[in-house]
Each structure stands twice: as structure tokens, then as C-alpha cells.
Design an enzyme around this catalytic site. Structure first.
Site, PDB file in Angstrom:
ATOM      1  N   SER A 144     -47.601  49.932  44.998  1.00  0.00           N
ATOM      2  CA  SER A 144     -48.528  50.579  44.075  1.00  0.00           C
ATOM      3  C   SER A 144     -47.938  51.900  43.628  1.00  0.00           C
ATOM      4  O   SER A 144     -47.682  52.776  44.467  1.00  0.00           O
ATOM      5  CB  SER A 144     -49.902  50.793  44.728  1.00  0.00           C
ATOM      6  OG  SER A 144     -50.785  51.393  43.805  1.00  0.00           O
ATOM      7  N   TYR A 195     -59.850  54.273  51.170  1.00  0.00           N
ATOM      8  CA  TYR A 195     -61.114  54.367  50.433  1.00  0.00           C
ATOM      9  C   TYR A 195     -62.239  54.696  51.407  1.00  0.00           C
ATOM     10  O   TYR A 195     -62.546  53.919  52.309  1.00  0.00           O
ATOM     11  CB  TYR A 195     -61.424  53.060  49.674  1.00  0.00           C
ATOM     12  CG  TYR A 195     -60.436  52.711  48.572  1.00  0.00           C
ATOM     13  CD1 TYR A 195     -59.459  53.608  48.144  1.00  0.00           C
ATOM     14  CD2 TYR A 195     -60.480  51.473  47.944  1.00  0.00           C
ATOM     15  CE1 TYR A 195     -58.564  53.282  47.136  1.00  0.00           C
ATOM     16  CE2 TYR A 195     -59.586  51.139  46.919  1.00  0.00           C
ATOM     17  CZ  TYR A 195     -58.631  52.053  46.535  1.00  0.00           C
ATOM     18  OH  TYR A 195     -57.742  51.720  45.537  1.00  0.00           O
ATOM     19  N   TRP A 205     -62.810  51.114  45.011  1.00  0.00           N
ATOM     20  CA  TRP A 205     -62.506  52.556  45.040  1.00  0.00           C
ATOM     21  C   TRP A 205     -63.688  53.380  44.511  1.00  0.00           C
ATOM     22  O   TRP A 205     -64.279  53.001  43.490  1.00  0.00           O
ATOM     23  CB  TRP A 205     -61.255  52.856  44.194  1.00  0.00           C
ATOM     24  CG  TRP A 205     -60.881  54.309  44.159  1.00  0.00           C
ATOM     25  CD1 TRP A 205     -60.655  55.123  45.242  1.00  0.00           C
ATOM     26  CD2 TRP A 205     -60.673  55.119  42.990  1.00  0.00           C
ATOM     27  NE1 TRP A 205     -60.324  56.382  44.807  1.00  0.00           N
ATOM     28  CE2 TRP A 205     -60.330  56.412  43.435  1.00  0.00           C
ATOM     29  CE3 TRP A 205     -60.749  54.879  41.625  1.00  0.00           C
ATOM     30  CZ2 TRP A 205     -60.057  57.469  42.560  1.00  0.00           C
ATOM     31  CZ3 TRP A 205     -60.475  55.912  40.742  1.00  0.00           C
ATOM     32  CH2 TRP A 205     -60.128  57.202  41.212  1.00  0.00           C
ATOM     33  N   GLU A 218     -71.623  42.783  32.216  1.00  0.00           N
ATOM     34  CA  GLU A 218     -71.082  43.226  30.915  1.00  0.00           C
ATOM     35  C   GLU A 218     -69.552  43.096  30.912  1.00  0.00           C
ATOM     36  O   GLU A 218     -68.962  42.536  29.985  1.00  0.00           O
ATOM     37  CB  GLU A 218     -71.479  44.690  30.642  1.00  0.00           C
ATOM     38  CG  GLU A 218     -70.866  45.220  29.347  1.00  0.00           C
ATOM     39  CD  GLU A 218     -71.158  46.705  29.095  1.00  0.00           C
ATOM     40  OE1 GLU A 218     -72.093  47.268  29.696  1.00  0.00           O
ATOM     41  OE2 GLU A 218     -70.403  47.289  28.287  1.00  0.00           O
ATOM     42  N   ASN A 219     -68.931  43.581  31.984  1.00  0.00           N
ATOM     43  CA  ASN A 219     -67.462  43.610  32.019  1.00  0.00           C
ATOM     44  C   ASN A 219     -66.849  42.205  32.032  1.00  0.00           C
ATOM     45  O   ASN A 219     -65.807  41.968  31.413  1.00  0.00           O
ATOM     46  CB  ASN A 219     -66.982  44.416  33.226  1.00  0.00           C
ATOM     47  CG  ASN A 219     -67.404  45.881  33.131  1.00  0.00           C
ATOM     48  OD1 ASN A 219     -67.832  46.342  32.074  1.00  0.00           O
ATOM     49  ND2 ASN A 219     -67.298  46.611  34.228  1.00  0.00           N
TER      50      ASN A 219
HETATM   51  N1  NAP Z   1     -53.648  51.490  43.579  1.00  0.00           N
HETATM   52  C1  NAP Z   1     -54.248  52.602  43.261  1.00  0.00           C
HETATM   53  O1  NAP Z   1     -53.694  53.698  43.428  1.00  0.00           O
HETATM   54  C2  NAP Z   1     -55.633  52.550  42.681  1.00  0.00           C
HETATM   55  C3  NAP Z   1     -56.217  53.717  42.158  1.00  0.00           C
HETATM   56  C4  NAP Z   1     -57.505  53.613  41.626  1.00  0.00           C
HETATM   57  C5  NAP Z   1     -58.159  52.382  41.616  1.00  0.00           C
HETATM   58  N2  NAP Z   1     -57.566  51.275  42.153  1.00  0.00           N
HETATM   59  C6  NAP Z   1     -58.246  49.954  42.164  1.00  0.00           C
HETATM   60  O2  NAP Z   1     -58.717  49.635  40.859  1.00  0.00           O
HETATM   61  C7  NAP Z   1     -60.120  49.401  40.902  1.00  0.00           C
HETATM   62  C8  NAP Z   1     -60.736  49.777  39.577  1.00  0.00           C
HETATM   63  O3  NAP Z   1     -60.522  51.170  39.337  1.00  0.00           O
HETATM   64  P1  NAP Z   1     -61.698  52.037  38.739  1.00  0.00           P
HETATM   65  O4  NAP Z   1     -62.935  51.895  39.586  1.00  0.00           O
HETATM   66  O5  NAP Z   1     -61.170  53.402  38.502  1.00  0.00           O
HETATM   67  O6  NAP Z   1     -61.942  51.243  37.360  1.00  0.00           O
HETATM   68  P2  NAP Z   1     -62.593  51.703  35.984  1.00  0.00           P
HETATM   69  O7  NAP Z   1     -62.956  50.436  35.307  1.00  0.00           O
HETATM   70  O8  NAP Z   1     -61.682  52.605  35.258  1.00  0.00           O
HETATM   71  O9  NAP Z   1     -63.897  52.537  36.364  1.00  0.00           O
HETATM   72  C9  NAP Z   1     -64.972  51.897  37.024  1.00  0.00           C
HETATM   73  C10 NAP Z   1     -66.224  52.760  36.958  1.00  0.00           C
HETATM   74  O10 NAP Z   1     -66.651  52.924  35.597  1.00  0.00           O
HETATM   75  C11 NAP Z   1     -68.059  52.783  35.520  1.00  0.00           C
HETATM   76  N3  NAP Z   1     -68.325  51.537  34.770  1.00  0.00           N
HETATM   77  C12 NAP Z   1     -67.682  50.337  34.899  1.00  0.00           C
HETATM   78  N4  NAP Z   1     -68.152  49.434  34.026  1.00  0.00           N
HETATM   79  C13 NAP Z   1     -69.101  50.053  33.314  1.00  0.00           C
HETATM   80  C14 NAP Z   1     -69.933  49.649  32.250  1.00  0.00           C
HETATM   81  N5  NAP Z   1     -69.865  48.428  31.748  1.00  0.00           N
HETATM   82  N6  NAP Z   1     -70.812  50.563  31.741  1.00  0.00           N
HETATM   83  C15 NAP Z   1     -70.876  51.816  32.227  1.00  0.00           C
HETATM   84  N7  NAP Z   1     -70.106  52.268  33.237  1.00  0.00           N
HETATM   85  C16 NAP Z   1     -69.235  51.396  33.784  1.00  0.00           C
HETATM   86  C17 NAP Z   1     -68.575  52.702  36.965  1.00  0.00           C
HETATM   87  O11 NAP Z   1     -68.780  54.020  37.473  1.00  0.00           O
HETATM   88  P3  NAP Z   1     -70.181  54.823  37.423  1.00  0.00           P
HETATM   89  O12 NAP Z   1     -71.289  53.812  37.241  1.00  0.00           O
HETATM   90  O13 NAP Z   1     -70.237  55.541  38.725  1.00  0.00           O
HETATM   91  O14 NAP Z   1     -70.026  55.769  36.270  1.00  0.00           O
HETATM   92  C18 NAP Z   1     -67.380  52.091  37.677  1.00  0.00           C
HETATM   93  O15 NAP Z   1     -67.367  52.330  39.049  1.00  0.00           O
HETATM   94  C19 NAP Z   1     -60.591  50.208  42.121  1.00  0.00           C
HETATM   95  O16 NAP Z   1     -61.814  49.782  42.628  1.00  0.00           O
HETATM   96  C20 NAP Z   1     -59.458  49.969  43.074  1.00  0.00           C
HETATM   97  O17 NAP Z   1     -59.609  48.706  43.686  1.00  0.00           O
HETATM   98  C21 NAP Z   1     -56.316  51.349  42.672  1.00  0.00           C
END
Ligand code: NAP
Length: 327
Positions: A154, A54, A21, A295-296
Site C-alpha cells: 500500500s 484502524y 477506515w 447509493e454508491n
Molecule cells: N491503504 C490505505 O492507506 C488506505 C487509506 C484510507 C482508506 N483506505 C481504505 O479505503 C476505504 C475507503 O476509503 P474512504 O472511507 O476514505 O472512502 P471515501 O469514499 O473517500 O469516503 C467515505 C466516506 O464518505 C462519506 N460518504 C460515502 N458515500 C457517501 C454518500 N453517498 N453520500 C454522502 N456521504 C458519503 C462517508 O462519511 P461520512 O458519512 O462520515 O461523511 C464515508 O465514510 C477505507 O475504508 C479503507 O478500507 C486505505
């Protein structure tokens, strides 16, 4: 990396997984997707999440092209997608889980992925206007035709999930097996309260999203919105309010101090906290670089450090009771 059963199924998902996403197509091209997915796979990730909405289907195309290059054994990984919002404005094509849309939707997703089947197909939201019976039958048929292995929900209400399970049981159809809800240190109530009975009574799985609250729980927004971050992307201005919320920033600051004492990063602590919950089957992470993935993925090493005392400290920072009163 440990692997957890996805609800009461025989399938096991890596406790940390990777989703696309915002990132794939928008921030991450096919070459970068190959690198990011490889970093995850090498660390033990076996589940990759996507959705038709997406980047209007383009995120599926990027993931599909990456998988084609990677040539991994199909049995070694799981792919999911989700349907609800649709790709067109037609009356039967958006915000719906009608039979026609679900079947046309999965066919379109498989074409974009260049895959024969997905492993999990989610109803991306609930549809209050289509009878749940119709949706359950369509999802059952999609599974019977071999286009998906399992199906899930979801952000459905717990009552809707129970209804879908009961309809499936009554007619001996494939039941939904997992929810995909938001769960992170700022968003706990629905997961911990409303869904408690679907986890306990039905053994429902959970593939949780935004574990870092779109990156806020890494600490990267403590001094404003960095130029190269999700918060600075065009089209994501709606995130600004929460990313610059002073009360939230103060909580992340305190979380960072606890992380410092444990010798891990704030992001790793926030992810480990999600992993600590036994009702979580997998934490879907998001990343824009290999460095973030690396890192994660190390968050799994932090979980044993989360003693009751540390968990209490975290609860205190996030003021659980106060948040409950506010809702
Ligand atoms: N079912 C649903 O309605 C729904 C909704 C949302 C998401 N999802 C799913 O959940 C997944 C994860 O959601 P999310 O992307 O929102 O997760 P998140 O972990 O909350 O945010 C991920 C974002 O945070 C930043 N990041 C991640 N690790 C980092 C680190 N170690 N250091 C610095 N920045 C870091 C990156 O963005 P930047 O580098 O751009 O800052 C990354 O794209 C999605 O890809 C999708 O598959 C589902």
C-alpha cells in the site's frame, strides 16, 4: 456487479468493495456494521478491507463480530488487513515491516477478527529501514502457514514493488499481487503515471482507496462541514483544509452539474469514473449508513454513460494538465 481479477491471480474481487477506515468502531457499531456489510453483500460486494491500525485494532474486532453474526460462507467473501504502523510504541513495533512484527501482527489481527486467515495481507506502507528481502520472506511464510492467501503493498514506490516481485521470483516465493493506492478525481498522478509500468509489465492489481476523497466528491462539503460527517469528527481536523478548499469546491460543483445531466448523483459519477479505469481491480468504498451503500453501489450503472465526451468534460473540470504542472 462485475468481478475483476485481482492482478494476475485467479481470485476475483467485486468492482466495488467496502472498507472500514474511520467508520467501524468510531461511527459504526457492530449492529450498524452488520447492516452496512449486508447492504454491500446483497449488492454483490465480496471484498471487505480493514487494517490493524484502524481504531487501534477495534475496527477488526467490529468487522469480525459482524462476520460472526452474519454467518456467511467463508468462501463467499474476502477479508483483508494491513500491517505497518503497529499498536505499540516499542522500537520494533511501530512503522516497521520487520519479520517479528509482521508475524506477531498477523496473529493479533486473526485473533481480533476471530478468523483462521485473511485473504489479502498488505504492507500498509513501505519500510525504508528493513531489507525488502526480509519482508518478502516473512510475507511468503505467512502465506505458507495459511494465515493469508495473498499479499500486497500500500503506497509503496513503484521501484520498491518491482524489487519485491523480483526477489520473490528469484527465490520462488509468493509475490505481492496488488497495490492499495489512493485514487480519485483529485489524486490521479501516482496511480496513472508512477504505477503504469507495474500494471503493464507485472499485471499488478489495485484496490483503490478514498474514491470520494473522504466524502468531498459527494458534494456534501459545498456549504461548509456538515455536523454529521467525517469532516466534523474529532481527530480529523487535518482534513478541514482540503474539505473547505475553494478551488476543489468549485470543481465538485462542476462535477455535480455533469452528474445532473447524466441523471446520477455526484458520488455515483465520481465512483463510476474510478471504475472506468481498467487498471482498477476494485474501488474500496466507505460508508456510515445503509443509504450511502445503496447509493454508491448504483455507480456501476453509471459506467456505461461515461462516453469519451463525458470523460473529456470531467478532465477539463479537474484541469489534469494544470495539476501536473503544479506537482
Ligand atoms: N491503504 C490505505 O492507506 C488506505 C487509506 C484510507 C482508506 N483506505 C481504505 O479505503 C476505504 C475507503 O476509503 P474512504 O472511507 O476514505 O472512502 P471515501 O469514499 O473517500 O469516503 C467515505 C466516506 O464518505 C462519506 N460518504 C460515502 N458515500 C457517501 C454518500 N453517498 N453520500 C454522502 N456521504 C458519503 C462517508 O462519511 P461520512 O458519512 O462520515 O461523511 C464515508 O465514510 C477505507 O475504508 C479503507 O478500507 C486505505
Amino acid at each position: 456487479m462485475d468481478y475483476r481479477h485481482l492482478g494476475r491471480t485467479g481470485i476475483r474481487v467485486s468492482e466495488l468493495s467496502l472498507g472500514s477506515w474511520v467508520t467501524f468502531k468510531n461511527q459504526v457499531d457492530v449492529k450498524a456494521a452488520v447492516e452496512i456489510m449486508t447492504a454491500g453483500y446483497d449488492a454483490g460486494v465480496n471484498f471487505f478491507d480493514n487494517a490493524e491500525s484502524y481504531e487501534s485494532g477495534k475496527s477488526e474486532e467490529v468487522m469480525g463480530a459482524a462476520l460472526k453474526q452474519l454467518k456467511w460462507r467463508r468462501g463467499s467473501y474476502l477479508v483483508s488487513t494491513k500491517i505497518y504502523w503497529g499498536l505499540h510504541d516499542g522500537v520494533n513495533e511501530k512503522n516497521t515491516l520487520n519479520r517479528k512484527r509482521l508475524i506477531e501482527g498477523i496473529n493479533g489481527s486473526l485473533e481480533r477478527f476471530q478468523l483462521e486467515y485473511v485473504d489479502i495481507l498488505y504492507c500498509h506502507r513501505s519500510d525504508k529501514t528493513t531489507p525488502i528481502e526480509e519482508t518478502v520472506w516473512a510475507m511468503h511464510n505467512i502465506i505458507e502457514w495459511g494465515k493469508a492467501m495473498y499479499w500486497g503493498t500500500s503506497e509503496w514506490d513503484a521501484d520498491e514493488i518491482v524489487k519485491a516481485i523480483e526477489i520473490a521470483e528469484k527465490h520462488h516465493l509468493h509475490k505481492p499481487i496488488t497495490e492499495q493506492p489512493q485514487y480519485n478525481l483529485f489524486e490521479r498522478t501516482r496511480f496513472e503515471k508512477e504505477y503504469a509500468r507495474v500494471f503493464k509489465d507485472y499485471g499488478y492489481g489495485s484496490t483503490i482507496w478514498s474514491p470520494l476523497a473522504s466524502g468531498m466528491l459527494t458534494g456534501k462539503y459545498q456549504n461548509g462541514i456538515p455536523k454529521k460527517s467525517r469532516g466534523a469528527l474529532k481527530g480529523y481536523e487535518w482534513l478541514h483544509g482540503r474539505l473547505t478548499d475553494k478551488a476543489k469546491i468549485a470543481k465538485v460543483d462542476s462535477l455535480g452539474k455533469i452528474a445532473g445531466e447524466l441523471g446520477c448523483s455526484t458520488a455515483q459519477l465520481a465512483l463510476a469514473w474510478c471504475l472506468k479505469n481498467p487498471n482498477v481491480s476494485t474501488v474500496i468504498t466507505g460508508a456510515t449508513s445503509v443509504k450511502q451503500v445503496q447509493e454508491n453501489m448504483k455507480a456501476v450503472e453509471v459506467v456505461p454513460e461515461l462516453t469519451p465526451d463525458v470523460m473529456n468534460q470531467i478532465d477539463k473540470v479537474f484541469d489534469v494538465n494544470k495539476e501536473e504542472e503544479e506537482e
